[in-house]
Design a protein around this motif. Structure first.
Motif, PDB file in Angstrom:
ATOM      1  N   SER A  81     -67.159 -47.333 -21.320  1.00 39.15           N
ATOM      2  CA  SER A  81     -67.095 -46.119 -22.125  1.00 39.15           C
ATOM      3  C   SER A  81     -66.004 -45.221 -21.571  1.00 39.15           C
ATOM      4  CB  SER A  81     -68.442 -45.391 -22.127  1.00 39.15           C
ATOM      5  OG  SER A  81     -68.825 -45.048 -20.807  1.00 39.15           O
ATOM      6  N   SER A  82     -65.509 -44.338 -22.422  1.00 40.44           N
ATOM      7  CA  SER A  82     -64.506 -43.367 -21.996  1.00 40.44           C
ATOM      8  C   SER A  82     -64.873 -42.016 -22.586  1.00 40.44           C
ATOM      9  CB  SER A  82     -63.113 -43.801 -22.457  1.00 40.44           C
ATOM     10  OG  SER A  82     -63.044 -43.835 -23.866  1.00 40.44           O
ATOM     11  N   ASP A  83     -64.242 -40.972 -22.046  1.00 38.41           N
ATOM     12  CA  ASP A  83     -64.566 -39.636 -22.537  1.00 38.41           C
ATOM     13  C   ASP A  83     -63.324 -38.781 -22.708  1.00 38.41           C
ATOM     14  OD1 ASP A  83     -63.853 -38.471 -20.074  1.00 38.41           O
ATOM     15  OD2 ASP A  83     -65.896 -38.520 -19.328  1.00 38.41           O
ATOM     16  N   ASP A  84     -63.542 -37.572 -23.200  1.00 34.93           N
ATOM     17  CA  ASP A  84     -62.411 -36.695 -23.483  1.00 34.93           C
ATOM     18  C   ASP A  84     -61.882 -35.955 -22.261  1.00 34.93           C
ATOM     19  OD1 ASP A  84     -64.473 -34.888 -23.198  1.00 34.93           O
ATOM     20  OD2 ASP A  84     -64.247 -33.994 -25.177  1.00 34.93           O
ATOM     21  N   SER A  85     -62.410 -36.277 -21.061  1.00 30.38           N
ATOM     22  CA  SER A  85     -61.871 -35.694 -19.841  1.00 30.38           C
ATOM     23  C   SER A  85     -61.016 -36.706 -19.070  1.00 30.38           C
ATOM     24  CB  SER A  85     -63.001 -35.179 -18.944  1.00 30.38           C
ATOM     25  OG  SER A  85     -63.711 -36.261 -18.366  1.00 30.38           O
ATOM     26  N   GLY A  86     -60.821 -37.911 -19.626  1.00 30.04           N
ATOM     27  CA  GLY A  86     -59.987 -38.930 -18.994  1.00 30.04           C
ATOM     28  C   GLY A  86     -60.735 -39.906 -18.106  1.00 30.04           C
ATOM     29  N   VAL A 101     -65.765 -45.434 -17.635  1.00 30.36           N
ATOM     30  CA  VAL A 101     -66.969 -45.829 -16.904  1.00 30.36           C
ATOM     31  C   VAL A 101     -67.324 -47.270 -17.257  1.00 30.36           C
ATOM     32  CG1 VAL A 101     -69.416 -45.361 -16.519  1.00 30.36           C
ATOM     33  CG2 VAL A 101     -67.837 -43.460 -16.896  1.00 30.36           C
ATOM     34  N   ALA A 102     -67.544 -48.082 -16.225  1.00 30.05           N
ATOM     35  CA  ALA A 102     -68.043 -49.451 -16.392  1.00 30.05           C
ATOM     36  C   ALA A 102     -69.518 -49.422 -16.008  1.00 30.05           C
ATOM     37  CB  ALA A 102     -67.275 -50.409 -15.499  1.00 30.05           C
ATOM     38  N   LEU A 137     -63.551 -44.402 -13.149  1.00 30.97           N
ATOM     39  CA  LEU A 137     -62.172 -44.086 -12.795  1.00 30.97           C
ATOM     40  C   LEU A 137     -61.739 -42.924 -13.668  1.00 30.97           C
ATOM     41  CD1 LEU A 137     -60.682 -47.688 -12.921  1.00 30.97           C
ATOM     42  CD2 LEU A 137     -61.130 -46.375 -10.850  1.00 30.97           C
ATOM     43  N   THR A 138     -60.922 -42.049 -13.124  1.00 30.86           N
ATOM     44  CA  THR A 138     -60.410 -40.937 -13.919  1.00 30.86           C
ATOM     45  C   THR A 138     -58.906 -41.076 -14.046  1.00 30.86           C
ATOM     46  OG1 THR A 138     -62.187 -39.514 -13.154  1.00 30.86           O
ATOM     47  CG2 THR A 138     -60.285 -38.435 -14.114  1.00 30.86           C
ATOM     48  N   PHE A 139     -58.413 -40.971 -15.266  1.00 26.60           N
ATOM     49  CA  PHE A 139     -57.001 -41.092 -15.571  1.00 26.60           C
ATOM     50  C   PHE A 139     -56.474 -39.742 -16.056  1.00 26.60           C
ATOM     51  CE2 PHE A 139     -58.785 -45.300 -16.049  1.00 26.60           C
ATOM     52  CZ  PHE A 139     -57.887 -46.081 -15.337  1.00 26.60           C
ATOM     53  N   GLY A 140     -56.347 -38.802 -15.151  1.00 24.96           N
ATOM     54  CA  GLY A 140     -55.848 -37.480 -15.527  1.00 24.96           C
ATOM     55  C   GLY A 140     -56.891 -36.685 -16.275  1.00 24.96           C
ATOM     56  N   ARG A 141     -56.424 -35.723 -17.056  1.00 21.82           N
ATOM     57  CA  ARG A 141     -57.336 -34.863 -17.814  1.00 21.82           C
ATOM     58  C   ARG A 141     -57.256 -35.079 -19.318  1.00 21.82           C
ATOM     59  NH1 ARG A 141     -55.488 -29.423 -15.068  1.00 21.82           N
ATOM     60  NH2 ARG A 141     -55.309 -30.292 -13.008  1.00 21.82           N
ATOM     61  N   ASN A 142     -56.557 -36.119 -19.723  1.00 24.54           N
ATOM     62  CA  ASN A 142     -56.395 -36.379 -21.150  1.00 24.54           C
ATOM     63  C   ASN A 142     -57.477 -37.308 -21.669  1.00 24.54           C
ATOM     64  OD1 ASN A 142     -54.007 -34.844 -21.275  1.00 24.54           O
ATOM     65  ND2 ASN A 142     -52.864 -36.570 -20.438  1.00 24.54           N
ATOM     66  N   SER A 160     -74.861 -40.773 -18.060  1.00 25.41           N
ATOM     67  CA  SER A 160     -73.936 -39.743 -18.500  1.00 25.41           C
ATOM     68  C   SER A 160     -72.542 -40.134 -18.047  1.00 25.41           C
ATOM     69  CB  SER A 160     -74.333 -38.393 -17.892  1.00 25.41           C
ATOM     70  OG  SER A 160     -73.405 -37.416 -18.235  1.00 25.41           O
ATOM     71  N   VAL A 161     -71.549 -40.015 -18.932  1.00 26.35           N
ATOM     72  CA  VAL A 161     -70.194 -40.419 -18.562  1.00 26.35           C
ATOM     73  C   VAL A 161     -69.613 -39.539 -17.476  1.00 26.35           C
ATOM     74  CG1 VAL A 161     -69.561 -41.622 -20.667  1.00 26.35           C
ATOM     75  CG2 VAL A 161     -69.199 -39.170 -20.516  1.00 26.35           C
ATOM     76  N   ALA A 162     -69.893 -38.261 -17.517  1.00 29.62           N
ATOM     77  CA  ALA A 162     -69.360 -37.337 -16.507  1.00 29.62           C
ATOM     78  C   ALA A 162     -70.445 -36.333 -16.164  1.00 29.62           C
ATOM     79  CB  ALA A 162     -68.123 -36.637 -17.031  1.00 29.62           C
ATOM     80  N   ALA A 163     -71.146 -36.588 -15.079  1.00 32.77           N
ATOM     81  CA  ALA A 163     -72.297 -35.759 -14.713  1.00 32.77           C
ATOM     82  C   ALA A 163     -71.921 -34.306 -14.451  1.00 32.77           C
ATOM     83  CB  ALA A 163     -72.972 -36.343 -13.483  1.00 32.77           C
ATOM     84  N   SER A 164     -70.706 -34.052 -13.984  1.00 31.85           N
ATOM     85  CA  SER A 164     -70.331 -32.696 -13.597  1.00 31.85           C
ATOM     86  C   SER A 164     -69.723 -31.879 -14.736  1.00 31.85           C
ATOM     87  CB  SER A 164     -69.341 -32.748 -12.435  1.00 31.85           C
ATOM     88  OG  SER A 164     -68.172 -33.428 -12.847  1.00 31.85           O
ATOM     89  N   SER A 165     -69.451 -32.501 -15.860  1.00 29.51           N
ATOM     90  CA  SER A 165     -68.829 -31.760 -16.964  1.00 29.51           C
ATOM     91  C   SER A 165     -69.558 -32.027 -18.273  1.00 29.51           C
ATOM     92  CB  SER A 165     -67.359 -32.159 -17.095  1.00 29.51           C
ATOM     93  OG  SER A 165     -67.270 -33.479 -17.593  1.00 29.51           O
ATOM     94  N   ARG A 166     -69.106 -31.375 -19.306  1.00 26.86           N
ATOM     95  CA  ARG A 166     -69.708 -31.559 -20.628  1.00 26.86           C
ATOM     96  C   ARG A 166     -68.806 -32.450 -21.484  1.00 26.86           C
ATOM     97  NH1 ARG A 166     -74.616 -30.940 -20.539  1.00 26.86           N
ATOM     98  NH2 ARG A 166     -74.762 -30.317 -22.686  1.00 26.86           N
ATOM     99  N   ALA A 167     -68.292 -33.510 -20.886  1.00 27.15           N
ATOM    100  CA  ALA A 167     -67.396 -34.416 -21.587  1.00 27.15           C
ATOM    101  C   ALA A 167     -68.116 -35.147 -22.714  1.00 27.15           C
ATOM    102  CB  ALA A 167     -66.791 -35.418 -20.610  1.00 27.15           C
TER     103      ALA A 167
END
Length: 93
Positions: free
Chosen positions: A56-61, A64-65, A76-81, A32-39
């Motif tokens: 991969s990338s997601d809509d929460s910024g 993931v490698a 890595l998280t790049f803000g919320r965008n 899962s790209v973001a286990a804590s959210s529904r990204a």
């Protein structure tokens, strides 16, 4: 042959594809790209140079490698965008 897929459910999946009398896809692994959210997954890239590396990338910024050889992820998280494009760039010699 292998295949990697991603979708709005936030899960990236690796498949093994066999072509015999009746083609068959077998799920090998997933994360899962973001286990804590529904990204939602917005971009996916498989490295040509390192076949065990999937980005991969997601809509929460988040970026993931995923190392398919060890089934480990680093993120890595790049803000919320949302990140709409990611590419595994081959090293040019």
């Amino acid at each position: 042959q292998n295949l990697v897929s991603a979708s709005e459910d936030g899960i990236v999946r690796a498949w093994h594809w066999e072509e015999n009398a009746s083609p068959c896809l077998t799920l090998v692994s997933q994360h899962s790209v973001a286990a804590s959210s529904r990204a939602r997954v917005t971009s996916l890239s498989w490295s040509c140079v390192d076949p065990s590396l999937v980005l991969s990338s997601d809509d929460s910024g988040a970026l993931v490698a995923w190392d398919l050889a060890t089934n480990t992820t680093r993120s890595l998280t790049f803000g919320r965008n949302a990140i709409f494009s990611v590419a595994a760039h081959p090293e040019v010699t």
